[in-house]
Motif scaffolding. Structure first.
Motif, PDB file in Angstrom:
ATOM      1  N   ALA A 238      -2.260   7.754 -24.602  1.00  0.00           N
ATOM      2  CA  ALA A 238      -2.804   8.965 -23.955  1.00  0.00           C
ATOM      3  C   ALA A 238      -3.604   8.601 -22.715  1.00  0.00           C
ATOM      4  N   ALA A 239      -4.393   7.523 -22.812  1.00  0.00           N
ATOM      5  CA  ALA A 239      -5.191   7.091 -21.654  1.00  0.00           C
ATOM      6  C   ALA A 239      -4.281   6.627 -20.518  1.00  0.00           C
ATOM      7  N   ALA A 240      -3.209   5.926 -20.880  1.00  0.00           N
ATOM      8  CA  ALA A 240      -2.260   5.477 -19.852  1.00  0.00           C
ATOM      9  C   ALA A 240      -1.605   6.677 -19.171  1.00  0.00           C
ATOM     10  N   ALA A 241      -1.298   7.707 -19.951  1.00  0.00           N
ATOM     11  CA  ALA A 241      -0.699   8.916 -19.380  1.00  0.00           C
ATOM     12  C   ALA A 241      -1.670   9.601 -18.421  1.00  0.00           C
ATOM     13  N   ALA A 242      -2.950   9.637 -18.810  1.00  0.00           N
ATOM     14  CA  ALA A 242      -3.963  10.237 -17.927  1.00  0.00           C
ATOM     15  C   ALA A 242      -4.037   9.472 -16.608  1.00  0.00           C
ATOM     16  N   SER A 243      -4.001   8.146 -16.692  1.00  0.00           N
ATOM     17  CA  SER A 243      -4.015   7.337 -15.463  1.00  0.00           C
ATOM     18  C   SER A 243      -2.779   7.617 -14.616  1.00  0.00           C
ATOM     19  N   ALA A 244      -1.646   7.852 -15.287  1.00  0.00           N
ATOM     20  CA  ALA A 244      -0.414   8.148 -14.553  1.00  0.00           C
ATOM     21  C   ALA A 244      -0.537   9.463 -13.780  1.00  0.00           C
ATOM     22  N   ASP A 342     -21.739   9.943 -23.491  1.00  0.00           N
ATOM     23  CA  ASP A 342     -21.392  10.635 -22.250  1.00  0.00           C
ATOM     24  C   ASP A 342     -21.136   9.649 -21.117  1.00  0.00           C
ATOM     25  N   ILE A 343     -20.482   8.536 -21.420  1.00  0.00           N
ATOM     26  CA  ILE A 343     -20.329   7.513 -20.380  1.00  0.00           C
ATOM     27  C   ILE A 343     -19.255   7.885 -19.358  1.00  0.00           C
ATOM     28  N   GLY A 344     -19.427   7.394 -18.152  1.00  0.00           N
ATOM     29  CA  GLY A 344     -18.430   7.589 -17.108  1.00  0.00           C
ATOM     30  C   GLY A 344     -17.922   6.234 -16.639  1.00  0.00           C
ATOM     31  N   VAL A 345     -16.620   6.134 -16.411  1.00  0.00           N
ATOM     32  CA  VAL A 345     -16.032   4.886 -15.895  1.00  0.00           C
ATOM     33  C   VAL A 345     -15.077   5.239 -14.759  1.00  0.00           C
ATOM     34  N   PRO A 346     -14.787   4.268 -13.876  1.00  0.00           N
ATOM     35  CA  PRO A 346     -13.734   4.523 -12.886  1.00  0.00           C
ATOM     36  C   PRO A 346     -12.463   4.980 -13.599  1.00  0.00           C
ATOM     37  N   ARG A 347     -11.757   5.919 -12.975  1.00  0.00           N
ATOM     38  CA  ARG A 347     -10.669   6.598 -13.682  1.00  0.00           C
ATOM     39  C   ARG A 347      -9.571   5.672 -14.168  1.00  0.00           C
ATOM     40  N   GLY A 348      -9.332   4.611 -13.419  1.00  0.00           N
ATOM     41  CA  GLY A 348      -8.267   3.682 -13.787  1.00  0.00           C
ATOM     42  C   GLY A 348      -8.628   2.816 -14.980  1.00  0.00           C
ATOM     43  N   ARG A 349      -9.878   2.873 -15.428  1.00  0.00           N
ATOM     44  CA  ARG A 349     -10.314   2.008 -16.515  1.00  0.00           C
ATOM     45  C   ARG A 349     -10.520   2.771 -17.819  1.00  0.00           C
ATOM     46  N   LEU A 350      -9.941   3.953 -17.889  1.00  0.00           N
ATOM     47  CA  LEU A 350     -10.081   4.789 -19.070  1.00  0.00           C
ATOM     48  C   LEU A 350      -9.563   4.098 -20.322  1.00  0.00           C
ATOM     49  N   ALA A 351      -8.388   3.459 -20.205  1.00  0.00           N
ATOM     50  CA  ALA A 351      -7.794   2.806 -21.383  1.00  0.00           C
ATOM     51  C   ALA A 351      -8.686   1.664 -21.865  1.00  0.00           C
ATOM     52  N   GLU A 352      -9.246   0.874 -20.929  1.00  0.00           N
ATOM     53  CA  GLU A 352     -10.165  -0.191 -21.320  1.00  0.00           C
ATOM     54  C   GLU A 352     -11.390   0.372 -22.032  1.00  0.00           C
ATOM     55  N   ALA A 353     -11.882   1.505 -21.541  1.00  0.00           N
ATOM     56  CA  ALA A 353     -13.058   2.118 -22.170  1.00  0.00           C
ATOM     57  C   ALA A 353     -12.737   2.533 -23.602  1.00  0.00           C
ATOM     58  N   VAL A 354     -11.574   3.141 -23.785  1.00  0.00           N
ATOM     59  CA  VAL A 354     -11.171   3.601 -25.119  1.00  0.00           C
ATOM     60  C   VAL A 354     -11.040   2.416 -26.082  1.00  0.00           C
ATOM     61  N   ILE A 371     -13.566  11.954 -27.262  1.00  0.00           N
ATOM     62  CA  ILE A 371     -12.910  12.933 -26.401  1.00  0.00           C
ATOM     63  C   ILE A 371     -13.302  12.567 -24.973  1.00  0.00           C
ATOM     64  N   ALA A 372     -12.517  13.006 -24.003  1.00  0.00           N
ATOM     65  CA  ALA A 372     -12.813  12.608 -22.624  1.00  0.00           C
ATOM     66  C   ALA A 372     -12.307  13.640 -21.628  1.00  0.00           C
ATOM     67  N   HIS A 373     -13.113  13.834 -20.561  1.00  0.00           N
ATOM     68  CA  HIS A 373     -12.626  14.520 -19.367  1.00  0.00           C
ATOM     69  C   HIS A 373     -11.889  13.445 -18.567  1.00  0.00           C
ATOM     70  N   ALA A 374     -10.605  13.317 -18.830  1.00  0.00           N
ATOM     71  CA  ALA A 374      -9.884  12.136 -18.370  1.00  0.00           C
ATOM     72  C   ALA A 374      -9.751  12.057 -16.849  1.00  0.00           C
ATOM     73  N   LEU A 379     -16.131   9.986 -20.530  1.00  0.00           N
ATOM     74  CA  LEU A 379     -15.833   9.966 -21.963  1.00  0.00           C
ATOM     75  C   LEU A 379     -17.014  10.460 -22.791  1.00  0.00           C
ATOM     76  N   HIS A 380     -16.691  11.168 -23.860  1.00  0.00           N
ATOM     77  CA  HIS A 380     -17.704  11.542 -24.841  1.00  0.00           C
ATOM     78  C   HIS A 380     -17.397  10.844 -26.166  1.00  0.00           C
ATOM     79  N   PRO A 381     -17.896   9.619 -26.346  1.00  0.00           N
ATOM     80  CA  PRO A 381     -17.744   8.962 -27.642  1.00  0.00           C
ATOM     81  C   PRO A 381     -18.792   9.553 -28.583  1.00  0.00           C
ATOM     82  N   ILE A 382     -18.340  10.063 -29.704  1.00  0.00           N
ATOM     83  CA  ILE A 382     -19.250  10.790 -30.598  1.00  0.00           C
ATOM     84  C   ILE A 382     -19.484   9.994 -31.873  1.00  0.00           C
ATOM     85  N   ILE A 383     -20.729   9.621 -32.066  1.00  0.00           N
ATOM     86  CA  ILE A 383     -21.117   8.890 -33.276  1.00  0.00           C
ATOM     87  C   ILE A 383     -21.401   9.905 -34.369  1.00  0.00           C
TER      88      ILE A 383
END
Lengths: 459, 459
Positions: A238-244, A342-354, A371-374, A379-383
């Protein structure tokens, strides 16, 4: 004021609460306003609450607080996720939820003027009658206030295309720490007279002033929208698709990622069956005159990664998909006590973040749902922990710290849209550095030398 | 340093210019940097110029200026329109035009990192190779620098859809008045750690810090554009057509208005024949997947007002139309000395503003030509006087004052995108009010207590 607390116990607060209009020291009122939805619970209750119903009420409360050197904690709807409006003994809460009137809607200029307590969804319902919308749409839209959105510079799903709260606030009326009234911004779309005090106030979590009125930019409801739900074998796909999608140079108005465990939680809460269709989910929406054409290109871009694609046939089907995403956090809240990252990363690094988040979960033994605003790399990692456990101490806090270090190692940020509050102060210096923090404190001292407004929060 | 001026004449400046790397006190260098394109010419020349080639050069110059309490005037390409970088005796100019390297372009993240002296058009040419563009596009794109764009929060034609400079700057590296280095913003699309120092710096005209590096947000070049030139009997009809575009809830990427006298000036300069086709001109562009569909709706909206419509058949024809608009100011500059107004009004009041400007011209006897970013309600009324006359004294200044009062009476602003500089300070208090100015000065004092950076400008 009420009589639940003896004035001598309150110290300086008593003088404020005694003199302020619409003040209460009732236990129920104090207990109702000491925390938010962050999971952080202060050890004590605030000394009292002032329920402001007008600008004059706010000015009076602030002047009293300044005169008696009592910390004042501005509060909207209490839906914050960073403990920016939590309050303890020695503090007085300034509750703005009763200032909830939409003062005007100008459909020609596409502008609304509102009080801070107006709920985001109420505003959107009112302006929809004029064919307009207010772009920032936190998942909590039904229960969060515009004032709180401004205090945190809130985002949401649509900010992928339309920007965050800052991009939709033209002007503010603010009560400063000494009771003076400040107007920031203007009624026109553009304007550069003086410093951008408007942007300075937005996201300052009530530490620089109390917002008592906002002039908001509205936008025309899109002439068309296209909505697709895509299911993937796993969250990495899914993260790879978002990057695409980003690589294909598209501009979806919504691009939301939901991982498999969160899908299962949504299914449990709503009676849906999303999890059976894939190990992760991407919700994409395009809008405007080219919505369907742009969606065709988007579908082409993500198709190689997908297990199943569902193109919404109508608005009702699209709305059901958006609702599932909006219900992610409430669904997780049913499983235990939650802390919403509520972390933010450069968009191309979404898969690494996940992937990194999965590692953190393994290492710390803490359950993390993502969940993430891809499209924004937010990203919203929820504990989720058991109800009797703390999310601000122990393994949960350790996991939060590791999340931040992960974001930092990927060139990202501690908080994309929820703010710092009390919850994230420990990691603030690492991200901003000494000079930035010194400058921020210098600005705060210049505007509030006594530290009356929401001390200890934001910076 | 050179030897055109005896050190004893320079006072404190001598110590700075003596010690700073790449300093000059040559007459030609000083004469080249004492003004901009505002028409305002200081009575004297600055004491010298430091030509910074690196961040270290800037830090050294600022530290020297701070140590010797010498005012420093940061300068980009010198194309400002508000005298924000004009400099006089007793001041030293910090020229940043040699810091003109594009440090990196990341086509995946759609981000560029640049030095402040990079020209807007150079950046756009470089990123176009990656299918990207940098949205802010002042008419002076070929000659204005990114640093200057940031100092003034510059706009341009495309900000109708894509926002002004603030919306395209993700982060800054800034040298503060005491030589400390500050980083604002971040590399991610979203982020809310701490106060929005990034927005505070943008538009501060070099009074809060010297921008030495900027991280910029790029956008994908649109997949399609549609361009129309419409001619109208008079400027009131063109303004009514622009309002009809907004009322039709469209989002053109460009919506430019040019009045008849300006068309004649463009024709004289370019050898075109626009004026013969109408008494006013509206240039509209839509972009994206639905560009042509949206243009069909736009044409329907404006057709009732038009005398003639020209739909561009290809990119070359569209580019010729955009060039005509970009050449408006250079064309007027051939007619005499110009002063370029920059008022903003609510979008629905564009026609009233245009009529009001004609009244001002009649009353003051000053020639006023009008072009406008119509979708933003941002007008550029251009005063043209004989070359030997002043645009900052006498009737021209009176007309400028009346323009501002006109904007104010329509609920507008003194400056939409050019800034305040020295030129518009006289009217600033009327627009912002005492409290706002006090707060702005308090922030300036907090960041630059000695008033080293560009004193007397902006606020």
């Amino acid at each position: 004021m009420g009589m639940d607390v003896a004035p001598e116990v309150l110290g300086s607060s008593a003088a404020v609460l005694d003199a302020a209009r619409r003040a209460s020291v009732d236990y129920a009122d104090r207990a109702a306003v000491n925390t938010d939805r962050s999971g952080f619970v202060p050890q004590s209750l605030p000394d009292g609450v002032v329920f402001a119903e007008s600008v004059e009420d706010v000015v009076q409360a602030v002047k009293l607080a300044a005169a008696h050197k009592v910390p004042l904690v501005p509060r909207g709807a209490g839906t914050g996720l960073a403990a920016a409006s939590s309050a303890s003994a020695g503090e007085v809460v300034l509750d703005l939820s009763r200032m909830n009137r939409i003062l005007s809607i100008d459909p020609v200029e596409q502008i609304a003027v509102v009080e801070p307590g107006v709920l985001n969804a109420h505003l959107n319902a009112a302006v929809a009658e004029h064919g307009l919308f207010y772009a920032p749409d936190p998942a909590s839209t039904a229960i969060c206030s515009i004032g709180g959105n401004i205090a945190t510079n809130a985002g949401g799903m649509r900010c992928a295309k339309y920007g965050v709260t800052r991009e939709s606030v033209l002007g503010l009326r603010v009560v400063l720490a000494d009771g003076r009234e400040l107007r920031t911004g203007r009624d026109t779309i553009k304007g550069v007279t003086g410093y951008d005090l408007n942007a300075l106030m937005i996201g300052s979590e009530g530490t620089l002033g109390v917002v008592v009125e906002a002039t908001l930019r509205l936008r025309p409801l899109p002439i068309a929208t296209a909505t697709v739900a895509a299911f993937f074998p796993d969250v990495a796909a899914a993260a790879a698709a978002a990057s695409a999608v980003i690589a294909a140079r598209l501009q979806p108005s919504v691009l939301e990622l939901v991982d498999g465990p969160t899908l299962a939680a949504i299914d449990a809460a709503l009676g849906t069956n999303y999890r059976s269709r894939g190990g992760a989910f991407l919700l994409a929406q395009t809008d405007g005159f080219g919505a369907h054409l742009e969606m065709d290109v988007l579908v082409n871009a993500i198709e190689p990664f997908t297990a199943e694609l569902q193109r919404a046939a109508d608005t009702a089907e699209a709305e059901a998909l958006l609702t599932a995403r909006r219900e992610a956090i409430p669904s997780l809240e049913k499983m235990g006590r939650v802390s919403i990252g509520d972390i933010g990363v450069p968009r191309g690094r979404l898969a690494e973040a996940v992937t990194g988040l999965a590692d953190i979960s393994r290492r710390t033994g803490v359950r993390i749902f993502t969940i993430a605003h891809a499209a924004d790399g937010n990203l919203h990692p929820i504990i989720v922990v058991d109800p009797q456990e703390s999310v601000t101490e122990g393994p949960a806090k350790a996991a939060l710290g590791e999340m931040f270090r992960l974001a930092q190692s990927l060139g990202g940020t501690l908080t994309g849209e929820h703010g710092v509050g009390l919850l994230k102060r420990d990691w603030l210096r690492d991200e901003l550095g000494d000079v930035s923090l010194e400058v921020q404190h210098a600005i705060r001292r210049a505007l509030d030398p006594q530290g009356i407004l929401n001390p200890g929060k934001a910076i």
